[in-house]
Design a protein around this motif. Structure first.
Motif, short mmCIF file in Angstrom:
data_model
loop_
_atom_site.label_atom_id
_atom_site.label_comp_id
_atom_site.label_asym_id
_atom_site.label_seq_id
_atom_site.Cartn_x
_atom_site.Cartn_y
_atom_site.Cartn_z
N GLN A 101 40.90 12.26 -8.35
CA GLN A 101 42.27 12.34 -7.51
C GLN A 101 41.79 13.35 -6.08
OE1 GLN A 101 43.45 15.00 -11.15
NE2 GLN A 101 43.51 17.07 -9.06
N LYS A 102 42.77 13.37 -5.60
CA LYS A 102 42.56 13.71 -4.29
C LYS A 102 43.45 14.76 -3.89
CE LYS A 102 43.95 12.44 0.35
NZ LYS A 102 44.25 11.78 1.61
N THR A 103 43.81 15.26 -4.48
CA THR A 103 44.43 16.63 -4.62
C THR A 103 43.70 17.41 -5.75
OG1 THR A 103 46.41 16.47 -6.20
CG2 THR A 103 47.16 16.47 -4.18
N PRO A 104 43.48 18.57 -5.12
CA PRO A 104 42.83 19.90 -6.09
C PRO A 104 43.54 19.85 -7.32
CG PRO A 104 42.40 20.58 -3.57
CD PRO A 104 43.85 19.18 -3.87
N PRO A 105 42.87 20.47 -8.12
CA PRO A 105 43.96 20.88 -9.47
C PRO A 105 44.70 22.47 -9.68
CG PRO A 105 41.00 19.99 -10.04
CD PRO A 105 41.75 19.70 -8.53
N ARG A 106 45.32 22.00 -9.46
CA ARG A 106 46.29 23.85 -10.04
C ARG A 106 45.51 25.06 -10.45
NH1 ARG A 106 51.59 22.73 -12.87
NH2 ARG A 106 50.50 20.23 -13.35
N ILE A 107 44.32 24.20 -11.21
CA ILE A 107 43.34 25.75 -11.54
C ILE A 107 43.25 26.23 -9.97
CG2 ILE A 107 41.58 24.65 -12.53
CD1 ILE A 107 41.38 26.82 -14.83
N LEU A 108 42.66 25.55 -9.38
CA LEU A 108 41.10 26.06 -8.42
C LEU A 108 42.07 26.44 -7.50
CD1 LEU A 108 39.52 22.71 -7.69
CD2 LEU A 108 38.56 25.32 -8.84
N LYS A 109 42.07 27.71 -6.84
CA LYS A 109 42.37 29.03 -5.92
C LYS A 109 41.12 29.18 -5.02
CE LYS A 109 45.89 28.67 -8.18
NZ LYS A 109 47.31 28.03 -8.19
N GLY A 110 41.65 29.67 -3.76
CA GLY A 110 40.88 30.48 -2.76
C GLY A 110 39.75 29.01 -2.06
N LYS A 111 38.69 29.74 -2.48
CA LYS A 111 37.41 28.79 -1.47
C LYS A 111 37.33 27.97 -2.97
CE LYS A 111 35.24 32.46 0.30
NZ LYS A 111 34.35 33.54 0.37
N ALA A 112 37.01 27.69 -4.00
CA ALA A 112 37.30 26.35 -5.24
C ALA A 112 37.83 25.80 -4.89
CB ALA A 112 36.96 27.36 -6.88
N LYS A 113 39.00 26.17 -4.49
CA LYS A 113 40.12 24.32 -3.51
C LYS A 113 39.57 24.60 -2.41
CE LYS A 113 45.41 24.21 -2.92
NZ LYS A 113 46.64 25.06 -2.79
N TRP A 114 38.68 24.84 -1.55
CA TRP A 114 38.45 24.60 -0.27
C TRP A 114 37.10 23.76 -0.37
CZ3 TRP A 114 33.35 25.28 1.40
CH2 TRP A 114 33.13 24.78 2.50
N ALA A 115 36.64 23.86 -1.47
CA ALA A 115 35.44 23.10 -1.52
C ALA A 115 35.59 21.75 -2.54
CB ALA A 115 34.28 24.32 -2.87
N TYR A 116 36.77 22.24 -3.18
CA TYR A 116 36.85 20.75 -3.47
C TYR A 116 37.62 19.74 -2.26
CZ TYR A 116 39.35 17.08 -6.91
OH TYR A 116 40.33 16.04 -7.90
N LYS A 117 38.70 20.53 -1.72
CA LYS A 117 38.80 19.30 -1.11
C LYS A 117 37.67 18.89 0.50
CE LYS A 117 43.44 21.10 0.01
NZ LYS A 117 44.31 22.67 0.86
N ARG A 118 36.60 20.04 0.52
CA ARG A 118 35.01 18.64 1.05
C ARG A 118 34.94 18.30 0.69
NH1 ARG A 118 38.52 21.51 3.56
NH2 ARG A 118 37.89 22.79 5.97
N LEU A 119 34.88 18.36 -0.62
CA LEU A 119 33.38 17.37 -1.65
C LEU A 119 34.99 16.30 -1.98
CD1 LEU A 119 31.97 19.99 -4.51
CD2 LEU A 119 30.69 18.90 -2.57
N TYR A 120 35.89 16.22 -2.18
CA TYR A 120 36.32 15.12 -2.59
C TYR A 120 36.30 13.70 -1.70
CZ TYR A 120 40.21 11.10 -2.97
OH TYR A 120 40.75 10.16 -3.20
N PRO A 121 35.69 13.97 -0.12
CA PRO A 121 35.74 12.70 0.71
C PRO A 121 34.18 12.17 0.13
CG PRO A 121 36.96 14.79 2.08
CD PRO A 121 36.48 15.39 0.98
N VAL A 122 33.92 12.80 0.27
CA VAL A 122 31.85 12.60 0.14
C VAL A 122 31.71 11.88 -1.30
CG1 VAL A 122 29.39 13.37 -0.38
CG2 VAL A 122 31.33 14.64 1.25
N LEU A 123 32.59 12.70 -2.25
CA LEU A 123 32.61 12.03 -3.85
C LEU A 123 33.29 10.86 -3.67
CD1 LEU A 123 32.74 15.82 -6.20
CD2 LEU A 123 30.61 13.76 -5.61
N ASN A 124 34.22 10.64 -3.16
CA ASN A 124 35.06 9.35 -4.00
C ASN A 124 34.12 8.64 -2.46
OD1 ASN A 124 37.65 8.25 -4.33
ND2 ASN A 124 38.37 8.02 -2.38
N GLU A 125 33.46 8.29 -1.90
CA GLU A 125 32.98 7.58 -0.82
C GLU A 125 31.93 7.22 -1.24
OE1 GLU A 125 30.40 7.37 3.32
OE2 GLU A 125 32.39 8.47 3.58
#
Length: 174
Positions: free
Chosen positions: A36-60
Motif C-alpha cells: 500500500q502507498k499510504t503509511p498505516p495509521r499506526i505509524l506516526k512521526g519519523k516512522a511515518k516519514w520512513a515509510y514514505k521514503r521507503l515505499y518508492p524504493v520497495l515498490n520499484e
C-alpha cells in the motif's frame, strides 16, 4: 540454511543465475497485492516519514508485496526508535555520572552527594537493539522477499503439483 543470503537483482552487471532467480520470484508473486502507498495509521512521526521514503524504493523493486506490510511497519518503527535513541545519546551522552545522597537520619538534611560511578544511558541499549532488529527484520517469519526466494529455490518446478497459494485459496473444512 547455511551460506550466503540469496541476492535479488535485475542488474545486467550481476550474475545470470541471480537475475533468473529474481525473475522467477517476480513471476511467482505477480498475483500478490502490491504494498500500500499510504503509511498505516499506526505509524506516526519519523516512522511515518520512513515509510514514505521507503515505499518508492520497495515498490520499484517489485519484490515487496502487501503480505510484507507488517515487516515494513516494524522496520519503520525500529528506524524511529534508532533515531530517537541517537538524538537522546547526542543530548545526554553515552554515560552519566551517578551520585549517592547521604542524608542525616535525624534531621533528613542532605549531608553529601558522593560520587558512585557512571551509569550507561539506556538509549545506548535501545540503539543497539534497534540496529540489530533493522538488520535482521527482513529475515523474520519468512515474509521477506529473500525468504520467498529461498523457499522458491527449494520448491519443485513440477507444474502438476498444487502451489501453496492455490491450497490457501481453496475453501477448507477446518
Amino acid at each position: 540454511m547455511a551460506g550466503r543470503k540469496m541476492k535479488l537483482t535485475g542488474k545486467k552487471a550481476d550474475k545470470k543465475y541471480q537475475r533468473d532467480r529474481t525473475q522467477k520470484l517476480i513471476e511467482k508473486t505477480k498475483d500478490y497485492s502490491l504494498l500500500q502507498k499510504t503509511p498505516p495509521r499506526i505509524l506516526k512521526g519519523k516512522a511515518k516519514w520512513a515509510y514514505k521514503r521507503l515505499y518508492p524504493v520497495l515498490n520499484e523493486s517489485g519484490f515487496v508485496k502487501q503480505a510484507d506490510l507488517q515487516t515494513v511497519v516494524t522496520l519503520c518503527m525500529n528506524i524511529e526508535l534508532l533515531n530517537e535513541a541517537y538524538e537522546d545519546i547526542q543530548k545526554n551522552k553515552i554515560s552519566k555520572a551517578t551520585y549517592r545522597t547521604v542524608v542525616n537520619p535525624v534531621t533528613g538534611e542532605v549531608i553529601a552527594n558522593d560520587f558512585a560511578g557512571y551509569r550507561r544511558n539506556p538509549s545506548t541499549q535501545i540503539l543497539d537493539s534497534a540496529t540489530a532488529k533493522i538488520k535482521t527484520l527482513g529475515e523474520a517469519l519468512g515474509l521477506t522477499p529473500s525468504a520467498r526466494a529461498s523457499l522458491l529455490s527449494l520448491a519443485k518446478d513440477d507444474e502438476n503439483e498444487e502451489s501453496l497459494s492455490d491450497m490457501l485459496q481453496k475453501e477448507s473444512d477446518f
